[in-house]
Design a protein around this motif. Structure first.
Motif, mmCIF file in Angstrom:
data_model
loop_
_atom_site.group_PDB
_atom_site.id
_atom_site.type_symbol
_atom_site.label_atom_id
_atom_site.label_comp_id
_atom_site.label_asym_id
_atom_site.label_seq_id
_atom_site.Cartn_x
_atom_site.Cartn_y
_atom_site.Cartn_z
ATOM 1 N N LEU A 163 0.922 -1.254 0.028
ATOM 2 C CA LEU A 163 0.037 -0.049 -0.186
ATOM 3 C C LEU A 163 0.765 1.216 0.046
ATOM 4 N N GLY A 164 1.789 1.230 0.765
ATOM 5 C CA GLY A 164 2.915 2.524 0.894
ATOM 6 C C GLY A 164 3.417 2.655 -0.525
ATOM 7 N N CYS A 165 3.712 1.585 -1.199
ATOM 8 C CA CYS A 165 4.329 1.785 -2.596
ATOM 9 C C CYS A 165 3.426 2.263 -3.534
ATOM 10 N N LEU A 166 2.131 1.881 -3.501
ATOM 11 C CA LEU A 166 1.219 2.236 -4.297
ATOM 12 C C LEU A 166 0.774 3.782 -4.035
ATOM 13 N N VAL A 167 0.880 4.092 -2.803
ATOM 14 C CA VAL A 167 0.595 5.755 -2.402
ATOM 15 C C VAL A 167 1.475 6.508 -2.974
ATOM 16 N N TRP A 168 2.857 6.049 -2.893
ATOM 17 C CA TRP A 168 4.073 6.959 -3.330
ATOM 18 C C TRP A 168 3.787 6.888 -5.031
ATOM 19 N N ALA A 169 3.571 5.866 -5.672
ATOM 20 C CA ALA A 169 3.379 5.813 -7.039
ATOM 21 C C ALA A 169 2.286 6.803 -7.457
#
Length: 170
Positions: free
Chosen positions: A152-158
């Motif tokens: 989820l953190g990676c997707l938020v940053w994306a």
């Protein structure tokens, strides 16, 4: 139009991954600690009922939707103008695959063993059934919660990077 589709896929991936990560987080922080305080019969009965109840379309949408939407979002960012976002989508996909593999390799088989364990003559009682299930299931669920949250953190940053690039701007 293409940017709008990429944005929609990225938002859908983020939302469904958030739902799935939140589910496993809730189990790690509340459900399993709450059940830990129950007696053996209550624990086994509750987990059996949860394992049946969770198999529904809403769960499937979040659990499998995260995989599908993240894969689609990654595919849509393969073009050169999406390369800043792509590594974060690949990381999210890899982390979410940890969650999926853990679920099907460890937690589901444990759930199946819990369901198959009986209490008839010659069968282990609730204390023995719980003993073989609880600690291992909880440990692996924490991995699912952590990997789902990291995805989820990676997707938020994306999403942040995608927004900075003007992706999806009308």
């Amino acid at each position: 139009m293409y940017d709008s589709i990429r944005t929609a896929a990225l938002i859908a991936a983020t939302l469904t991954t958030g739902l799935s990560a939140g589910l496993f987080y809730a189990f790690a922080c509340a459900v399993m600690p709450g059940l830990r305080r129950s007696d053996d019969h209550t624990f086994v009965t509750a987990m059996r009922r949860i394992n049946v109840a969770i198999l529904n379309g809403w769960f499937g949408l979040g659990f499998f939707g995260a995989l599908v939407f993240t894969t689609v979002a990654a595919g849509l960012h393969l073009r050169a103008d999406g390369h800043a976002v792509l590594p974060w989508l690949i990381a999210a996909l890899a982390l979410y695959l940890v969650l999926i593999v853990t679920t099907f390799a460890v937690n589901v088989p444990l759930n199946d063993q819990l369901e198959a364990a009986g209490t008839a003559d010659g069968q282990p009682g609730p204390a023995a059934v719980r003993e073989r299930f609880e600690a291992r299931w909880v440990r692996w669920n924490v991995l699912r919660a952590v990997s789902g949250t990291a995805a989820l953190g990676c997707l938020v940053w994306a999403l942040v990077l995608h927004g900075r690039m003007g992706g999806g701007a009308a």
